[in-house]
Design an enzyme around this catalytic site. Sequence first.
Site, short mmCIF file in Angstrom:
data_model
loop_
_atom_site.label_atom_id
_atom_site.label_comp_id
_atom_site.label_asym_id
_atom_site.label_seq_id
_atom_site.Cartn_x
_atom_site.Cartn_y
_atom_site.Cartn_z
N ARG A 209 55.77 -39.31 -15.66
CA ARG A 209 54.34 -39.04 -15.51
C ARG A 209 53.53 -40.32 -15.34
O ARG A 209 52.54 -40.35 -14.61
CB ARG A 209 53.81 -38.26 -16.72
CG ARG A 209 54.12 -36.78 -16.68
CD ARG A 209 53.43 -36.03 -17.80
NE ARG A 209 53.63 -34.60 -17.64
CZ ARG A 209 53.19 -33.68 -18.50
NH1 ARG A 209 52.53 -34.07 -19.58
NH2 ARG A 209 53.41 -32.40 -18.28
N LYS B 269 63.43 -14.57 -19.47
CA LYS B 269 62.75 -13.31 -19.76
C LYS B 269 61.73 -12.91 -18.70
O LYS B 269 60.97 -13.74 -18.21
CB LYS B 269 62.05 -13.41 -21.12
CG LYS B 269 62.98 -13.61 -22.30
CD LYS B 269 62.22 -13.68 -23.60
CE LYS B 269 63.17 -13.83 -24.80
NZ LYS B 269 62.43 -13.88 -26.08
N GLY C 5 59.46 -27.03 -16.52
CA GLY C 5 60.38 -27.93 -17.22
C GLY C 5 61.85 -27.67 -16.93
O GLY C 5 62.60 -28.58 -16.56
N GLY D 254 52.60 -25.43 -17.87
CA GLY D 254 51.68 -24.30 -17.97
C GLY D 254 50.76 -24.16 -16.77
O GLY D 254 50.53 -23.04 -16.29
#
Length: 399
Positions: free
Chosen positions: A38, A199, A356, A379
């Site tokens: 980053r 999921k 990720g 996110g």
Amino acid sequence: MTAPFLFADELDVKGKRVLLRLDLNVPLQDGKVSEDTRIKRILPGLKDMLAAGASVIILTHFGRPKGKMMPEFSVQPIADCLAKLIGKQVAIEADVIGAGGKVAAAGLQSGQILMMENLRFFPGEEANDTDFAAALAALGDIYVGDAFSCTHRAHASVEALPKMMKAAAGRALGAELTALESALANPKRPVAALVGGAKVSTKLNVLNNLVTKVDGLILGGGMANTFLLAKGFSVGASLAEPDMVDIASAIIQRAEESNCKLILPDDALVAGEFKAGAVHRIATIDTIEDDDMILDAGPKSIESAIAFLATCNTVVWNGPMGAFEIPPFDTATNAIAKAVGMRSAGGSTMSVAGGGDTLAALANAGVSDQFSYVSTAGGAFLEWLEGKTLPGVEALRIN
């Protein structure tokens, strides 16, 4: 691009104090930065800004101190890492919105860098408090947002602050916006999306949005098993969510109505347990036994996925196709990633990946540098895939 943004490279920053909002929330080990991707990503834009005569005041958060001063969440190790990478001193100011911050900011000379202490030490940051934002605004002349991974947060330094002063998108954020626009908002068709992971429940909104935007959706990982259940197949002892079968069925129906081709595995790599060296075999989806665990897509499924992707001009990827952490259950992810990477490197496919686990899977396949764009955001990337409005992006629009 359809979105009206002012970009930092268009600004005259000579003699200006630039408030540069970054996401330098990086991992530490033994008090030192252990992974600096980053930080390296924002270096080109930062260097050019300094070379153009700006003084730069870096704003970032680190960890979750929840509005309290906690020494273990100081940005000092981050400043030390940045200083080494850029070859300049990076001073830290702890009195961010007090007299100390004002004096430190006012004393900056062109080409100098000041990093403010962790913004999340202050309750006003996560509360999106306008008084806190106004105190930050008083420190500089121009705001540059260069932290896409924070743009889904309606925090003071991300949303309230850029509305109070001249604001622009930084180079890394600009590249991200351009890539995302090219991938879904205004793509070159046909468009394929690959979505994996454990999921359905965590990516329900992503799937519902994508089936209306893409021409084909390839599903892998545990979530594919839930869709196989919805189609009436047994998945044995595999990871699945039986309580999500009705929702999976609704997504299948929505895909049909939207003319989105939904591609599920028709064979699989199965084992009795998930561990290194586990005995495994290839099984067609209609021959899964009660004690079988589906841990990866099989060779026919891989071949079908690659064949479909070869017809697509744009690919969006989020989530691995199998339990890639342990060979040979990384076979499908590796093979498909290499196929997309090769087409991207050759210029025939625009590919965007993020999340990720996705970054780790692409690195495992050795193709991270072959994709057109790899987002370091988690996110924010998922919320973009869901079609949500990102507050930190909206705040940078030219009104």
